[in-house]
Design a protein around this motif. Structure first.
Motif, PDB file in Angstrom:
ATOM      1  N   GLN A 112       0.820  -1.221   0.000  1.00 46.71           N
ATOM      2  CA  GLN A 112       0.000   0.000   0.000  1.00 46.71           C
ATOM      3  C   GLN A 112       0.854   1.271   0.000  1.00 46.71           C
ATOM      4  N   ASN A 113       1.951   1.212  -0.732  1.00 41.91           N
ATOM      5  CA  ASN A 113       2.843   2.383  -0.801  1.00 41.91           C
ATOM      6  C   ASN A 113       2.680   3.164  -2.107  1.00 41.91           C
ATOM      7  N   ILE A 114       1.677   2.801  -2.908  1.00 41.86           N
ATOM      8  CA  ILE A 114       1.370   3.586  -4.106  1.00 41.86           C
ATOM      9  C   ILE A 114       0.145   4.435  -3.802  1.00 41.86           C
ATOM     10  N   LYS A 115       0.372   5.732  -3.724  1.00 43.46           N
ATOM     11  CA  LYS A 115      -0.712   6.647  -3.338  1.00 43.46           C
ATOM     12  C   LYS A 115      -0.861   7.832  -4.286  1.00 43.46           C
ATOM     13  N   THR A 116       0.151   8.068  -5.128  1.00 45.92           N
ATOM     14  CA  THR A 116       0.118   9.230  -6.017  1.00 45.92           C
ATOM     15  C   THR A 116       0.579   8.836  -7.416  1.00 45.92           C
ATOM     16  N   PRO A 117       0.320   9.686  -8.420  1.00 46.52           N
ATOM     17  CA  PRO A 117       0.847   9.422  -9.762  1.00 46.52           C
ATOM     18  C   PRO A 117       2.365   9.294  -9.791  1.00 46.52           C
ATOM     19  N   ASN A 118       3.057  10.021  -8.904  1.00 44.14           N
ATOM     20  CA  ASN A 118       4.520   9.910  -8.850  1.00 44.14           C
ATOM     21  C   ASN A 118       4.956   8.532  -8.363  1.00 44.14           C
ATOM     22  N   ASP A 119       4.163   7.931  -7.473  1.00 48.37           N
ATOM     23  CA  ASP A 119       4.463   6.568  -7.013  1.00 48.37           C
ATOM     24  C   ASP A 119       4.310   5.572  -8.162  1.00 48.37           C
ATOM     25  N   ILE A 120       3.320   5.785  -8.998  1.00 47.86           N
ATOM     26  CA  ILE A 120       3.128   4.928 -10.181  1.00 47.86           C
ATOM     27  C   ILE A 120       4.336   5.065 -11.109  1.00 47.86           C
ATOM     28  N   ARG A 121       4.760   6.304 -11.332  1.00 49.66           N
ATOM     29  CA  ARG A 121       5.924   6.578 -12.186  1.00 49.66           C
ATOM     30  C   ARG A 121       7.154   5.853 -11.649  1.00 49.66           C
ATOM     31  N   ALA A 122       7.318   5.855 -10.328  1.00 48.71           N
ATOM     32  CA  ALA A 122       8.476   5.200  -9.711  1.00 48.71           C
ATOM     33  C   ALA A 122       8.464   3.691  -9.973  1.00 48.71           C
ATOM     34  N   VAL A 123       7.280   3.107 -10.040  1.00 45.53           N
ATOM     35  CA  VAL A 123       7.164   1.670 -10.328  1.00 45.53           C
ATOM     36  C   VAL A 123       7.683   1.364 -11.728  1.00 45.53           C
ATOM     37  N   PHE A 124       7.329   2.203 -12.682  1.00 40.85           N
ATOM     38  CA  PHE A 124       7.799   1.993 -14.058  1.00 40.85           C
ATOM     39  C   PHE A 124       9.323   2.114 -14.129  1.00 40.85           C
ATOM     40  N   ILE A 125       9.867   3.100 -13.436  1.00 44.79           N
ATOM     41  CA  ILE A 125      11.321   3.276 -13.424  1.00 44.79           C
ATOM     42  C   ILE A 125      11.987   2.080 -12.757  1.00 44.79           C
ATOM     43  N   GLN A 126      11.386   1.588 -11.687  1.00 42.41           N
ATOM     44  CA  GLN A 126      11.897   0.403 -11.000  1.00 42.41           C
ATOM     45  C   GLN A 126      11.917  -0.820 -11.919  1.00 42.41           C
ATOM     46  N   SER A 127      10.956  -0.878 -12.826  1.00 40.10           N
ATOM     47  CA  SER A 127      10.863  -2.037 -13.725  1.00 40.10           C
ATOM     48  C   SER A 127      11.768  -1.911 -14.946  1.00 40.10           C
ATOM     49  N   GLY A 128      12.527  -0.815 -15.011  1.00 41.39           N
ATOM     50  CA  GLY A 128      13.507  -0.682 -16.091  1.00 41.39           C
ATOM     51  C   GLY A 128      13.160   0.322 -17.172  1.00 41.39           C
ATOM     52  N   ILE A 129      12.034   1.026 -17.015  1.00 40.87           N
ATOM     53  CA  ILE A 129      11.650   2.037 -18.001  1.00 40.87           C
ATOM     54  C   ILE A 129      12.334   3.364 -17.641  1.00 40.87           C
ATOM     55  N   ARG A 130      12.995   3.980 -18.613  1.00 43.27           N
ATOM     56  CA  ARG A 130      13.641   5.265 -18.350  1.00 43.27           C
ATOM     57  C   ARG A 130      12.600   6.338 -18.040  1.00 43.27           C
ATOM     58  N   ALA A 131      12.932   7.235 -17.125  1.00 43.10           N
ATOM     59  CA  ALA A 131      12.004   8.289 -16.719  1.00 43.10           C
ATOM     60  C   ALA A 131      11.550   9.118 -17.918  1.00 43.10           C
ATOM     61  N   GLU A 132      12.496   9.434 -18.814  1.00 41.51           N
ATOM     62  CA  GLU A 132      12.162  10.246 -19.988  1.00 41.51           C
ATOM     63  C   GLU A 132      11.191   9.506 -20.900  1.00 41.51           C
ATOM     64  N   GLU A 133      11.394   8.199 -21.018  1.00 39.67           N
ATOM     65  CA  GLU A 133      10.520   7.390 -21.878  1.00 39.67           C
ATOM     66  C   GLU A 133       9.101   7.339 -21.300  1.00 39.67           C
ATOM     67  N   TYR A 134       9.026   7.187 -19.984  1.00 37.25           N
ATOM     68  CA  TYR A 134       7.721   7.138 -19.325  1.00 37.25           C
ATOM     69  C   TYR A 134       6.993   8.472 -19.484  1.00 37.25           C
ATOM     70  N   ASP A 135       7.702   9.565 -19.215  1.00 34.27           N
ATOM     71  CA  ASP A 135       7.078  10.889 -19.286  1.00 34.27           C
ATOM     72  C   ASP A 135       6.598  11.197 -20.701  1.00 34.27           C
ATOM     73  N   SER A 136       7.401  10.806 -21.687  1.00 40.04           N
ATOM     74  CA  SER A 136       7.029  11.039 -23.077  1.00 40.04           C
ATOM     75  C   SER A 136       5.775  10.243 -23.436  1.00 40.04           C
ATOM     76  N   ALA A 137       5.750   8.992 -22.999  1.00 38.86           N
ATOM     77  CA  ALA A 137       4.585   8.146 -23.285  1.00 38.86           C
ATOM     78  C   ALA A 137       3.347   8.676 -22.559  1.00 38.86           C
ATOM     79  N   TRP A 138       3.521   9.073 -21.308  1.00 41.99           N
ATOM     80  CA  TRP A 138       2.400   9.568 -20.491  1.00 41.99           C
ATOM     81  C   TRP A 138       1.687  10.739 -21.172  1.00 41.99           C
ATOM     82  N   ASN A 139       2.451  11.600 -21.811  1.00 41.93           N
ATOM     83  CA  ASN A 139       1.891  12.796 -22.442  1.00 41.93           C
ATOM     84  C   ASN A 139       1.578  12.606 -23.932  1.00 41.93           C
TER      85      ASN A 139
END
Length: 207
Positions: free
Chosen positions: A118-145
């Motif tokens: 229960q440590n995912i509470k915000t959109p930033n926590d979701i983003r951190a999960v993707f980065i943890q799984s090996g997705i680059r932050a820039e790639e995630y942000d680009s896809a998100w938008n």
């Protein structure tokens, strides 16, 4: 002798046909207004849903059913956005996962973060999960938008409305049928999973 053999084969074929015939209202429901242009096998779920967590992470029903599908049949998963405080963000994140092809990587982490730790509470926590799984932050942000992700979000929302979704987990076949989870053989997990797959294959064959 040959005649007896053919008679036995005929009897076996009849039993085989009966074994793969299921009843509307018992193992599946027919949708009053069939949805158009939906994937052949479509599952709705929510990372907030305890039953979805068991369905996916404990019993692995989705993956087992996916392996049993006929060649060429794809199973697609959509996230329901109306459950939980960040349900809409999770649906958008799931669209990102679909776009990047990393559903299998992030799904267990998101489920655990919402159901166990229960440590995912915000959109930033979701983003951190993707980065943890090996997705680059820039790639995630680009896809998100991206326009593609926004389109996938709308597609998930429209499908839920078109299919008159009442709860999750729910699996729809050809936009015409919905599996009735509580109508399947629950004598064992193997029996339940096998019948789940058999009902799907039966419904895929219906015109």
């Amino acid at each position: 002798m040959k005649t007896i053999w053919f008679m036995l084969m005929g009897i076996m074929s009849v039993f085989s046909a009966l074994a793969t015939t299921f009843t509307e209202g018992q193992q599946y429901l027919q949708i009053d207004k069939p949805a158009i242009n939906e994937p052949q096998v479509l599952e709705f779920f929510s990372f907030y849903c305890p039953h979805c967590y068991q369905f996916e992470q404990i019993y692995h029903i989705s993956s087992k059913v996916k392996k049993s599908l006929p060649v060429g049949i794809k199973m697609t998963k959509y996230h329901l956005d109306c459950i939980g405080p960040i349900g809409k963000s999770l649906t958008q994140a799931w669209a990102v996962a679909m776009m990047l092809g990393v559903e299998d990587k992030v799904s267990p982490l998101l489920f655990d973060g919402l159901q166990k730790t229960q440590n995912i509470k915000t959109p930033n926590d979701i983003r951190a999960v993707f980065i943890q799984s090996g997705i680059r932050a820039e790639e995630y942000d680009s896809a998100w938008n991206s326009r593609m992700v926004k389109s996938l979000v709308v597609k998930q929302e429209k499908a839920a409305v078109a299919l008159q979704l009442r709860g999750v987990p729910s699996i729809f076949i050809n936009g015409k049928y919905m599996i009735k989870n509580d109508g399947l053989d629950m004598s064992s997990m193997d029996a339940y999973t096998n019948q789940f797959a058999d009902v799907i294959k039966f419904l895929l064959s219906q015109k």
